[in-house]
Design an enzyme around this catalytic site. Structure first.
Site, short mmCIF file in Angstrom:
data_model
loop_
_atom_site.label_atom_id
_atom_site.label_comp_id
_atom_site.label_asym_id
_atom_site.label_seq_id
_atom_site.Cartn_x
_atom_site.Cartn_y
_atom_site.Cartn_z
N HIS A 186 28.40 48.48 38.68
CA HIS A 186 28.73 47.38 39.60
C HIS A 186 27.59 46.43 39.84
CE1 HIS A 186 32.39 49.72 40.22
NE2 HIS A 186 32.89 48.51 40.29
N ARG A 293 37.47 41.69 44.64
CA ARG A 293 37.06 43.08 44.93
C ARG A 293 36.81 43.18 46.43
NH1 ARG A 293 34.45 42.70 39.66
NH2 ARG A 293 34.93 44.55 38.43
N ARG A 329 42.54 42.89 45.50
CA ARG A 329 42.68 44.33 45.27
C ARG A 329 42.31 45.05 46.55
NH1 ARG A 329 38.85 46.99 40.92
NH2 ARG A 329 37.29 46.69 42.54
N GLU A 428 44.07 51.20 35.00
CA GLU A 428 42.69 51.56 34.68
C GLU A 428 42.53 53.07 34.48
OE1 GLU A 428 40.04 50.28 37.83
OE2 GLU A 428 41.52 50.70 39.37
N ASN A 451 37.07 48.37 32.64
CA ASN A 451 35.80 49.05 32.97
C ASN A 451 36.06 50.54 33.20
OD1 ASN A 451 35.00 46.44 33.03
ND2 ASN A 451 34.90 46.27 35.24
N ASP A 452 37.10 50.81 33.98
CA ASP A 452 37.44 52.23 34.21
C ASP A 452 38.29 52.79 33.09
OD1 ASP A 452 36.16 53.19 36.58
OD2 ASP A 452 37.35 51.74 37.71
N ARG A 462 30.67 55.05 32.96
CA ARG A 462 30.39 53.64 32.72
C ARG A 462 28.97 53.22 33.12
NH1 ARG A 462 34.52 50.82 36.99
NH2 ARG A 462 33.10 49.06 37.07
N CYS A 499 41.35 42.31 34.25
CA CYS A 499 40.23 41.89 35.10
C CYS A 499 38.99 42.75 34.85
CB CYS A 499 40.63 41.93 36.57
SG CYS A 499 41.17 43.54 37.12
C1 PEP Z 1 37.91 47.89 36.17
O1 PEP Z 1 37.83 49.11 36.33
O2 PEP Z 1 38.02 47.35 35.06
C2 PEP Z 1 37.82 46.98 37.32
C3 PEP Z 1 38.03 45.69 37.19
O3 PEP Z 1 37.50 47.53 38.51
P1 PEP Z 1 36.01 47.91 38.96
O4 PEP Z 1 35.07 47.39 37.92
O5 PEP Z 1 35.78 47.28 40.27
O6 PEP Z 1 36.08 49.39 39.02
MG MG Z 2 38.04 49.94 38.30
#
Ligand code: PEP
Ligand code: MG
Length: 567
Positions: A186, A293, A329, A428, A451-452, A462, A499
């Protein structure tokens, strides 16, 4: 030269400032004796008062009196005899100065924390701040406040948490280097959002880079340059200038539509964390906010934002976007995102544990406060609600039924809200992608969180730089899940966006476009480049490459194929 992973593009050239977050170990016992401990406390107090007075003066001069007020208040607290009296008593009773400060101030923090009045509760944060500074001084540990760093510095740290990063004043920071972290940690995401060049996973940065040394970083390649010659400095300055010209040249794409050469329209949207970023996204011509977010509204503070505060933040973002869609979200904490106001139990596997929608469905008061704020704000624009980390139909149904309860409440109170508000989910978790056909029938849109999704599909944390090379959006399994999600959405007649950070990857864009992705949501800094690329692509030809790429066996093969595409 040092090398890490470049996670936020751009060149930074500035003196290095090291940020250590040291564990403050509180000693027990009498220390060096009463007189010596009393003297140590008095000296530390005097130094902190002086430093805070200087900070107040500088802030007032540079930013204005209202911004300086917080430091004036700190000076008053530090000078208050009632603050020091219990500390003196404890030291005279045989305690050491550090322990005495810690105990007395913890009691004071608890006293303020339990107050009804939210303004008074906020004061607990001030006392905590003062406590850490006093204790750091007494222990001889350097304390550095991220919110007031000298102008134009490059922060060098072992790690920065999202709430550390949230404190950064982006106008002061020319770059960030951390020793740990991956592309989608993050902190990396926030650096991109703030358009600060950043490098993570840069081993030995804190021990190799000297405090105050002029260094340069390249946030695309992950390179850190030290011991710069005059020529090199001039070269980096020229690169910074060139980048700012290129940025200016991209501006014409702020007012164009996101439409391919053969007339296929998609949305290029922004990922944001605050209403201020919504204004920036609007300036850059984002077609929508694809991901707000909301957890960033809850960070860097010691109390939870109440319904009104959240309502104003969502409303402000909607007004900034002028009737363009804003997908908010709901709270997504846990994993690497922690909230000071909501301590979570320590877990063995926080990314697989008590996270996101699981917390919202467990702590329904917290969830309802947010949903009510969102619904009230929906009267002021095109707001969409999105649930994170959905893994089953049960979770989706439970979350939707809470939204329905909140709607009933607002209706009976006579409060306005959008009765047709769209409700969607993040895809995700692989389970969600695998049952996307079922989920699609019960919601209004999908947004793929790569990302997840990547970390859960290939079992790679990650944020762990040791396994970062295994974390790839080009992995055929990830691509297959993406395609399944988009196809399931379209079969049910709902749109599918993305996203996760992969949405802003220029290499992947032709494939995602060909798969039919409807919305690409990314850090604001990538929007204009992405729109330019989309206007140069041919949708029909992109469709033609999908099958061939999905048949490839490895991430490396996919990458090669994408690099050599002729479309
Ligand atoms: C993701 O997981 O791709 C996402 C957009 O959420 P975050 O990065 O906030 O976990
Ligand atoms: Mg996520």
């Amino acid at each position: 030269m040092l090398k890490g992973t470049g996670v936020s593009p751009g060149i930074g050239l500035a003196p290095a400032i090291k940020y250590y977050k040291q564990e403050l170990v509180i000693p027990e016992g009498p220390g060096k004796g009463v007189e010596s401990e009393l003297a140590a406390y008095e000296t530390a107090l005097a130094i902190i008062i002086k430093e805070t007075e200087e900070l107040a003066q500088n802030t007032s001069k540079n930013m204005g009196a209202s911004e300086a007020a917080i430091f004036d208040a700190h000076v008053m607290i530090l000078q208050d005899a009632e603050l020091s009296a219990p500390i003196f008593n404890a030291i005279r009773g045989g305690d050491n100065a550090v322990h005495a400060v810690c105990e007395s101030m913890d009691a004071l923090i608890q006293f303020f924390d339990e107050m009804e009045d939210s303004y008074m509760r906020e004061r607990a944060a001030d006392i905590k701040d003062i406590k850490v500074r006093l204790i750091s001084r007494l222990l001889g540990v350097e304390f550095r406040d991220l919110s007031s760093l000298p102008e134009k510095s490059i922060i060098v740290a072992n790690d920065l948490t999202p709430s550390d990063t949230a404190k950064i004043d982006k106008t002061h920071i020319a770059g960030i280097i951390t020793e740990v972290g991956g592309r989608t940690s993050h902190t990396a995401i926030m650096a991109r959002t703030m358009e600060i060049p950043a490098i993570v996973g840069c081993a030995n940065a804190t021990s190799t880079i000297e405090e105050g040394a002029l260094i340069a970083i390249d946030g695309s390649t992950g390179e850190v340059f030290m011991n710069l010659s005059e020529e090199e400095v001039a070269d980096f300055q020229a690169k910074i200038e060139l980048a700012s010209h290129q940025k200016a040249a991209l501006k014409r794409f702020a007012d164009t539509r996101s439409i391919t050469k053969d007339g296929h329209t998609v949305e290029v949207a922004a990922n944001i964390g605050t209403p201020g970023e919504a204004r920036r996204a609007a300036e850059l011509g984002a077609d929508a906010i694809g991901l707000f977010r909301s957890e960033f509204l809850y960070m860097d503070r010691n109390t939870l934002p109440d319904e009104d505060e959240q309502f104003f933040a969502y409303k402000e973002s909607l007004l900034a976007m002028e009737q363009k869609p804003v997908i908010v979200r709901t709270l997504d904490i846990g994993g690497d995102k922690k909230l000071p106001a909501l301590p979570l139990p320590k877990e063995e596997n926080p990314f697989l544990g008590y996270r996101a929608i699981r917390i919202s469905l467990d702590k329904q008061d917290l969830f309802k406060t947010q949903i009510r704020a969102l619904l009230r704000a929906s009267a002021f624009g095109k707001l969409r609600i999105m649930f994170p980390m959905i893994s089953s139909l049960d979770e989706l149904r439970s979350a939707k039924s809470i939204v329905n309860n909140c709607m009933d409440e607002l209706t009976s109170e006579g409060t306005a809200y959008d009765k047709d508000i769209d409700i969607g989910i993040m895809i995700e978790i692989p389970a969600a992608a695998l049952i996307a056909d079922k989920l699609a029938k019960e919601c209004d849109f999908f947004s793929i969180g790569t990302n997840d999704l990547i970390q859960y599909t290939v079992a790679v944390d990650r944020g762990n730089e040791r396994v970062a090379t295994l974390y790839s959006q080009y992995h055929p399994a990830v691509l297959k899940l993406i395609q399944m999600s988009i196809s399931a959405a379209h079969a049910a007649g709902i749109p599918c966006g993305m996203c996760g950070e992969a949405a802003g990857d220029p290499l992947l864009m032709p494939l995602l476009l060909g798969m039919g992705l409807d919305e690409f949501s990314m850090s604001a800094s990538s929007i204009l480049t992405a729109r330019k690329l989309i206007t140069e692509l041919d949708y029909f030809r992109c469709k033609g490459i999908v099958q061939r790429i999905l048949e490839l066996g490895t991430a490396a093969e996919v990458t090669e194929e994408l690099k050599h595409l002729k479309i």
